[in-house]
Write a protein that holds these residues in place. Structure first.
Motif, mmCIF file in Angstrom:
data_model
loop_
_atom_site.group_PDB
_atom_site.id
_atom_site.type_symbol
_atom_site.label_atom_id
_atom_site.label_comp_id
_atom_site.label_asym_id
_atom_site.label_seq_id
_atom_site.Cartn_x
_atom_site.Cartn_y
_atom_site.Cartn_z
ATOM 1 N N ASP A 212 1.070 -1.229 -0.213
ATOM 2 C CA ASP A 212 0.070 -0.051 0.118
ATOM 3 C C ASP A 212 0.753 1.187 -0.129
ATOM 4 O OD1 ASP A 212 -2.307 -1.683 0.132
ATOM 5 O OD2 ASP A 212 -2.564 -1.294 2.337
ATOM 6 N N ILE A 213 2.141 1.064 0.748
ATOM 7 C CA ILE A 213 2.728 2.462 0.855
ATOM 8 C C ILE A 213 3.402 2.652 -0.493
ATOM 9 C CG2 ILE A 213 4.814 3.243 1.724
ATOM 10 C CD1 ILE A 213 4.326 1.848 4.355
ATOM 11 N N CYS A 214 3.894 1.534 -1.281
ATOM 12 C CA CYS A 214 4.509 1.749 -2.403
ATOM 13 C C CYS A 214 3.752 2.324 -3.662
ATOM 14 C CB CYS A 214 5.353 0.317 -2.701
ATOM 15 S SG CYS A 214 7.021 0.204 -1.578
ATOM 16 N N ASN A 215 2.555 1.587 -3.567
ATOM 17 C CA ASN A 215 1.604 1.685 -4.527
ATOM 18 C C ASN A 215 0.873 3.027 -4.442
ATOM 19 O OD1 ASN A 215 1.545 -0.739 -5.841
ATOM 20 N ND2 ASN A 215 -0.032 -1.723 -4.754
ATOM 21 N N LYS A 216 1.012 3.644 -3.446
ATOM 22 C CA LYS A 216 0.547 5.045 -3.578
ATOM 23 C C LYS A 216 1.506 6.136 -4.044
ATOM 24 C CE LYS A 216 -1.754 4.858 1.026
ATOM 25 N NZ LYS A 216 -2.037 5.189 2.523
ATOM 26 N N ILE A 217 2.653 5.871 -4.341
ATOM 27 C CA ILE A 217 3.366 6.581 -5.070
ATOM 28 C C ILE A 217 3.455 6.372 -6.630
ATOM 29 C CG2 ILE A 217 6.002 6.937 -5.566
ATOM 30 C CD1 ILE A 217 4.880 7.569 -2.728
ATOM 31 N N LYS A 218 3.047 7.432 -7.237
ATOM 32 C CA LYS A 218 2.808 7.557 -8.796
ATOM 33 C C LYS A 218 4.240 8.138 -9.476
ATOM 34 C CE LYS A 218 -1.270 5.557 -8.548
ATOM 35 N NZ LYS A 218 -1.446 4.308 -9.036
ATOM 36 N N LEU A 219 4.821 7.167 -10.383
ATOM 37 C CA LEU A 219 5.896 7.726 -10.813
ATOM 38 C C LEU A 219 5.534 7.662 -12.689
ATOM 39 C CD1 LEU A 219 8.668 6.141 -9.081
ATOM 40 C CD2 LEU A 219 7.873 8.047 -8.757
ATOM 41 N N GLY A 220 4.748 8.448 -13.019
ATOM 42 C CA GLY A 220 4.238 8.462 -14.439
ATOM 43 C C GLY A 220 3.408 7.184 -14.675
ATOM 44 N N ASN A 221 3.303 6.693 -15.814
ATOM 45 C CA ASN A 221 2.275 5.829 -16.455
ATOM 46 C C ASN A 221 2.829 4.348 -16.084
ATOM 47 O OD1 ASN A 221 0.401 7.532 -17.220
ATOM 48 N ND2 ASN A 221 1.399 7.966 -19.326
ATOM 49 N N ARG A 222 4.269 4.406 -16.051
ATOM 50 C CA ARG A 222 4.691 2.937 -16.236
ATOM 51 C C ARG A 222 5.859 2.787 -14.955
ATOM 52 N NH1 ARG A 222 7.727 2.019 -21.667
ATOM 53 N NH2 ARG A 222 8.173 4.150 -21.396
ATOM 54 N N GLY A 223 6.010 3.949 -14.250
ATOM 55 C CA GLY A 223 6.942 3.994 -13.160
ATOM 56 C C GLY A 223 6.428 2.981 -11.901
ATOM 57 N N TYR A 224 7.458 2.804 -11.165
ATOM 58 C CA TYR A 224 6.773 1.860 -9.781
ATOM 59 C C TYR A 224 8.257 1.889 -8.902
ATOM 60 C CZ TYR A 224 10.227 -1.200 -12.216
ATOM 61 O OH TYR A 224 11.259 -1.792 -13.172
ATOM 62 N N VAL A 225 7.699 1.580 -7.743
ATOM 63 C CA VAL A 225 8.780 1.440 -6.489
ATOM 64 C C VAL A 225 9.067 0.119 -6.101
ATOM 65 C CG1 VAL A 225 9.285 2.245 -4.193
ATOM 66 C CG2 VAL A 225 8.110 3.702 -5.922
ATOM 67 N N PHE A 226 10.354 -0.356 -6.049
ATOM 68 C CA PHE A 226 10.622 -1.652 -5.303
ATOM 69 C C PHE A 226 11.632 -1.453 -4.378
ATOM 70 C CE2 PHE A 226 13.792 -1.456 -8.623
ATOM 71 C CZ PHE A 226 14.972 -2.104 -7.894
ATOM 72 N N ILE A 227 11.631 -2.471 -3.309
ATOM 73 C CA ILE A 227 12.814 -2.639 -2.169
ATOM 74 C C ILE A 227 13.642 -3.910 -2.249
ATOM 75 C CG2 ILE A 227 12.857 -2.265 0.216
ATOM 76 C CD1 ILE A 227 9.898 -1.220 0.083
ATOM 77 N N VAL A 228 15.034 -3.384 -1.844
ATOM 78 C CA VAL A 228 15.998 -4.470 -1.691
ATOM 79 C C VAL A 228 16.473 -4.392 -0.362
ATOM 80 C CG1 VAL A 228 16.465 -4.844 -4.192
ATOM 81 C CG2 VAL A 228 17.587 -3.360 -2.873
#
Length: 592
Positions: A212-228
């Protein structure tokens, strides 16, 4: 070849065009460079702002995750300091069955109370070293097939010796029939006295919280967030299933070794910018992935504005360059038109000097030049008149006394022997020869008259040499009316007789031919005399071969007269071979 093409491209007939095109090319290059720099500076600024903005968003994600992890840590600290839990794990042998069960229910109630207040926590479990397990709810069933002591979170908690251990995302398998994805916090429990090892606390955070935290972040139409995590293992990815199936690959190694906060991949239209923020609490790397072509959302509009703005500015500047080039070239064109008048023979023209710059100096010198040329032309006319008179005098005296004496002596001898017909023929030929030589002072004669002149000359010579000499004249009738300077054949025929035929054994023969070849006329004097060597041909223009018995007007004189009147394309050309004769080619222009 490229250099010649460039030179040809910039070759114009007018200086105005040259100046206008030069200014235009310079302006086009300047505008192109400025537009290119402006466009790229704008896009770079947008990319930088987007990178900074994305970095702030990753910081926000990291802060939110840290707050959840810190809350889980607080829960672990609360459990660690809970007297009932320590009492249960440390003294359960002395509690009795009833007391032990009551205390366990009390602990479960406390854990369940915490769990109910936070929906983001999936479960809280305590595993004692004596094999006891305290769940957050007595009704849940633990998985009998799973040994907690062999789990990685358990081992790492023991190795950490009381410090918090955060695991990557994994599927929870301790509770039977509940296989949710979680992120686990584990911590070793110990007693207050003697630091006796009591067990391990396990707190599972719902994976959906991170999602939920990461999905709230919008980085354009195709951008996304991931964590390592710190070891490069993926804690969260919006397309985790594709990552597991190797259908999608992330540049984890580049993320781990990048010293800065971002880097850009070179994948053409699919180029991505990785923005990295490291969590201080967990050591995780929060990575925001944005597509470069989406960073400048109005890229086409920016390109269009840059293009049309440059075109509009270019049109204005080109018009100004044309006006400026016209102003610069106007006096030069005026000077050019004055030069054309001079070419037509008008040396009275003077250029009006309106400026004191280089054009004014050039105009002043042009006026002085035309005045001097006019004076030189008048002087040249006078010299040419004197030259013509001198040439005419030479031509009129071209039959020297020796030739006249020999001819008259032959006439007397033939008269004494009663050859009246030969006397009449030779006398008539001599008279015609004199008349055509003088030709009333004219400088140009027709080829017909020149042929008549040489025919009379050859007739006299044939009568003198008798069977020793013969001649043949074959000139195309179409050129008989064309003009040429007079008396050019006689010196060549005379040269052929005295130097080619007279010293040769057998009967001599001279042929005179004439034809038209394109825009030129070719007259030829051909003899079968002794001929000349190549060395003699090379020297023939530098030294006349006439003797005292000749006319006094040599071959060099004839060649120079032709070139003087008609140019270097015309004149004499010798072809000769020793012992086989000589051919003199006389090239003349067609003068109707």
């Amino acid at each position: 070849m490229v250099r010649n093409r460039i030179k040809h491209f910039f070759h114009f007939k007018s200086i105005q065009s040259t100046i206008a095109v030069a200014f235009s090319c310079l302006i086009v290059v300047t505008i192109t460079v400025i537009a290119w720099m402006s466009y790229h500076l704008s896009t770079d600024a947008v990319k930088k702002n987007s990178r900074d903005y994305t970095y702030q968003l990753m910081g926000q994600v990291s802060s939110n995750i840290d707050s959840y992890i810190n809350y889980m840590d607080n829960i672990s600290r609360m459990v660690l300091s809970n007297y009932d839990i320590k009492e249960y794990l440390l003294k359960q042998v002395y509690l009795g069955a009833i007391g032990k069960e009551d205390l366990k229910q009390k602990i479960s109630f406390q854990l369940n109370t915490v769990l109910n207040t936070r929906k983001d926590i999936s479960s809280i479990l305590i595993f004692g070293t004596n094999g006891e397990i305290i769940p957050y709810n007595e009704n849940i069933k633990l998985n009998p097939q799973v040994n907690p002591t062999v789990q990685s979170w358990y081992k790492k908690a023991i190795e950490a010796k009381g410090k918090v251990v955060i695991s990557s995302s994994h599927v929870q398998n301790m509770i039977l029939n509940d296989y949710n994805s979680v992120i686990s916090l584990s911590r070793e429990l110990s007693s207050d006295v003697g630091n006796e090892k009591l067990g391990v606390l396990l707190v599972d955070l719902n994976y959906s919280v991170i999602n939920d935290i990461c999905n709230k972040i919008k980085l354009g139409n195709r951008g996304y967030v991931f964590i390592v995590d710190a070891n490069g293992n993926i804690v969260y990815h919006p397309e985790q299933q594709m990552i597991n199936n190797n259908q999608k690959i992330e540049l984890i190694s580049e993320v781990m070794r990048t010293p800065g906060s971002s880097f850009v991949t070179s994948e053409g239209k699919n180029s991505r910018m990785y923005t990295i923020k490291t969590s201080q609490s967990t050591g995780w790397k929060i990575v925001g992935v944005t597509y470069v072509d989406e960073l400048v959302s109005n890229k086409k509009e920016l390109q269009m504005y840059t293009f049309f703005g440059g075109i509009g500015f270019l049109i204005i500047v080109v018009l100004l360059s044309i006006i400026l080039s016209l102003r610069i070239s106007r006096p030069i064109k005026h000077l050019e038109s004055s030069m054309k008048e001079v070419e037509k023979g008008n040396f009275d023209i003077q250029v009006d000097i309106q400026s004191s710059n280089e054009i004014g100096h050039l105009s002043n010198r042009f006026n002085r030049m035309t005045t001097e040329i006019k004076e030189l032309m008048l002087q040249n006319v006078k010299e040419q008149e004197l030259k013509r008179k001198s040439e005419l005098q030479v031509l009129q005296a071209q039959i020297n006394p020796h030739f006249l004496y020999n001819t008259l002596d032959s006439i007397i001898w033939m008269a004494e022997t009663g050859k009246s017909k030969e006397v009449i023929l030779m006398t008539a030929s001599l008279a015609k020869l004199f008349r055509l030589s003088i030709s009333k002072g004219q400088e140009f004669l027709s080829i017909f008259n020149e042929i008549e002149h040489i025919k009379n000359y050859l007739t006299i010579q044939k009568m003198r040499y008798k069977s020793k000499l013969d001649f043949e004249i074959n000139v195309d009738k179409s050129i008989l009316s064309c003009k040429l300077i007079k008396i050019i054949l006689q010196p060549l025929v005379e040269n052929a007789i005295y130097h080619g035929i007279r010293n040769n054994e057998g009967k001599g023969n001279i042929q005179i031919t004439g034809i038209r070849k394109g825009d030129r006329i070719l007259l030829q004097v051909i003899d079968n005399g002794i001929g000349m060597s190549p060395e003699e041909i090379q020297n023939i223009y530098h030294k006349d071969r006439t003797t005292a018995k000749g006319s006094g007007i040599g071959v060099q004189n004839v060649d120079q007269r032709i070139k003087l009147h008609f140019g270097d394309l015309y004149g004499l050309h010798f072809e000769s071979e020793f012992g086989k004769g000589t051919t003199v080619n006389i090239w003349l222009p067609v003068i109707e």
